[in-house]
Design an enzyme around this catalytic site. Sequence first.
Site, mmCIF file in Angstrom:
data_model
loop_
_atom_site.group_PDB
_atom_site.id
_atom_site.type_symbol
_atom_site.label_atom_id
_atom_site.label_comp_id
_atom_site.label_asym_id
_atom_site.label_seq_id
_atom_site.Cartn_x
_atom_site.Cartn_y
_atom_site.Cartn_z
ATOM 1 N N ASP A 1 14.924 19.265 166.665
ATOM 2 C CA ASP A 1 14.727 20.386 167.581
ATOM 3 C C ASP A 1 13.458 21.166 167.219
ATOM 4 O O ASP A 1 13.132 21.354 166.046
ATOM 5 C CB ASP A 1 15.956 21.302 167.492
ATOM 6 C CG ASP A 1 15.963 22.406 168.511
ATOM 7 O OD1 ASP A 1 16.035 22.104 169.713
ATOM 8 O OD2 ASP A 1 15.912 23.588 168.104
ATOM 9 N N GLU B 1 11.354 17.165 169.369
ATOM 10 C CA GLU B 1 11.132 17.985 170.565
ATOM 11 C C GLU B 1 9.770 18.664 170.405
ATOM 12 O O GLU B 1 9.647 19.657 169.694
ATOM 13 C CB GLU B 1 12.241 19.029 170.710
ATOM 14 C CG GLU B 1 12.080 19.887 171.950
ATOM 15 C CD GLU B 1 13.036 21.063 171.990
ATOM 16 O OE1 GLU B 1 13.378 21.496 173.101
ATOM 17 O OE2 GLU B 1 13.429 21.553 170.917
ATOM 18 N N ASP C 1 21.597 16.355 166.245
ATOM 19 C CA ASP C 1 20.516 17.324 166.402
ATOM 20 C C ASP C 1 20.217 17.966 165.052
ATOM 21 O O ASP C 1 21.137 18.351 164.325
ATOM 22 C CB ASP C 1 20.917 18.412 167.395
ATOM 23 C CG ASP C 1 20.105 18.359 168.675
ATOM 24 O OD1 ASP C 1 18.898 18.607 168.593
ATOM 25 O OD2 ASP C 1 20.687 18.068 169.737
ATOM 26 N N HIS D 1 19.637 18.542 178.323
ATOM 27 C CA HIS D 1 20.505 19.718 178.390
ATOM 28 C C HIS D 1 19.764 20.992 178.764
ATOM 29 O O HIS D 1 20.408 22.025 178.983
ATOM 30 C CB HIS D 1 21.187 19.924 177.038
ATOM 31 C CG HIS D 1 20.211 20.203 175.929
ATOM 32 N ND1 HIS D 1 19.343 19.245 175.451
ATOM 33 C CD2 HIS D 1 19.950 21.330 175.219
ATOM 34 C CE1 HIS D 1 18.608 19.776 174.499
ATOM 35 N NE2 HIS D 1 18.948 21.034 174.338
ATOM 36 N N ASP D 2 18.454 20.936 178.831
ATOM 37 C CA ASP D 2 17.652 22.141 179.072
ATOM 38 C C ASP D 2 17.050 22.212 180.467
ATOM 39 O O ASP D 2 16.205 23.077 180.731
ATOM 40 C CB ASP D 2 16.509 22.224 178.058
ATOM 41 C CG ASP D 2 16.954 22.775 176.710
ATOM 42 O OD1 ASP D 2 17.973 23.485 176.679
ATOM 43 O OD2 ASP D 2 16.289 22.495 175.702
#
Length: 585
Positions: free
Chosen positions: A214, A277, A107, A356-357
């Site tokens: 990210d 993202e 990430d 993960h969100d």
Amino acid sequence: MSLSAEHNEHERIWWKEAVFYQVYPASFCDSNGNGWGDLPGLFSKIPYIASLGVDVVWLSPMFESPQIDMGYDISNYEAVNPSYGSVADVEALIKACHDSGMKLILDLVVNHTSDQHAWFKESRSSKENEKRHWYFWRPARYDEERRRMPPSNYRGYFAGSTWTWDEHTQEYYLHLYSPSQPDLNWESPTCRRAIYDSAVRFWLAKGIDGFRVDTVNKYSKHISFPDAPITDPTSDTQPAPQFWCNGPRIHEFIRELVDVMSEYRTYDGKELVTVGELSLTPEPEKVLEYVGREREELDMVFQFDITHLGQGTGSGFQDKYDFAEWTLPDMKRIVKKWQSFIEGTDGWTTVFNENHDNGRSISRFASDAPEWRVQSAKMLCLWLVAQTGTLFLYQGQEIGMINAPREWGIEDYKDVEALNFWDEAVKLAEDGTDPTRKERIMHGLRLMARDHARLPFQWDSSEHAGFSSGKPWMRVHDLYKQINAEAQEADGDSVLEFYKSMLKMRKEHKDVFVYGTFELVEPEDVSTFVFRKRYQDKTALAALNFTAFLQPAPPLVDLKLLVSSYPKTNPDTLQPFEGRIYINY
């Protein structure tokens, strides 16, 4: 050009055909019994991940961090948080992935740092510090009664203002997320150079194969910070993504970032991969500005319309967890949009329904009832593997992990976002502003909270699901004895074995599944999701029953059954939560 003029085909690149597997390290495997997942634990599971048919491991943040936002608040880009291990552990992990025929990406979290990062400590030390301009500092405003007010009225992603007052220097600093996550100022060339050296070059030099980037479209902001229009009269803060998403210099910044990455090549000479993202960018033509091959920016991005189904706004603002009912045609329109937008272009797309969100896909999009859980998992697997683009899976998805039980109370939730939304709901309910808000937000959290994806991985039926020999940092799912990897490896009809075979099938028929064009069939049908894939003379048809009732199977012309999620099929009827794929040979 990236498209063949003769066949209008997309250029073939390794990462388009790859399967990516996201590991959330805190919840994957704990090697030392302290209840916290770590890199040695992940290292021990590399054979398991490779056995799935995975090509790339995406490791969520393991950097040094106070863990206010589970590692997305980084205090040192060049160090590993002691709870996870060491830089040497990452180096060993890179080698283990490569030795197993897989790649490893990390990430890249460079929209913000932790407030514990040395850069921010210097920045807040005085207005004259040389790193002051590495973050956004602004003086207070004052109302008619001389009460101090933030520089603008923006609402952040985790509720509350995007501005926090610093008593020492008597100014506010900007943070789109938690106050512990101050935003970096990409307008500063010296700040950008430090980012590239510390967060990018440091890890590329160790041999990683790329980055998941990210919050990639938030680096460029409208730095005049004008007030946002008042869309919520009951609040002092207002949604303002138009002032921090897709800003005026965003493509310049990304091209510069990618230029730095281009200094490196992976261990086998193939190019690095980047996946961004990309939130709050609903227009396909705007997304293509990021992923068009000739633009030399990102390879692909995550577009979150699917995972935002049911969210009040899908933008992280006040009604995110105020659940909004949706229908299957709503889902179909989203899939069609992001499957089709690359046709005739040199762009690329991604396929996923978990990360993960977000809550678990079985609980959100199908049924996690005991009688339908396995069928739902297999049906959703077929839904994914038949779609065009690069496939991303999230840990536990391959064994059919589901949301935390609805009986769990707010005390079992750990995520800063969930707890902030809950605290806000309690306040609004108790002061009479919104009396039913607590019940509505709790309902939304039970479906969509980020915590559901962060429950410890269920490895076996031993205590703590085999995740740890000690008490886990987060409660293990109550059903771990029924849903775990060890039991499924011994069961040829399990969700896990189905995923393995379907990932193999996707690669065997990659022409039509990875690269084929998408055509939606019967878009307004509320029960079944049917779509056709074409590649030259090859055709496939996916038929998916999203209900617990029998549904008519689609009529077939010159197609034969390739696979069903049920062992026995009826040619005229789709069984509850059954998925099928037909193909011409």
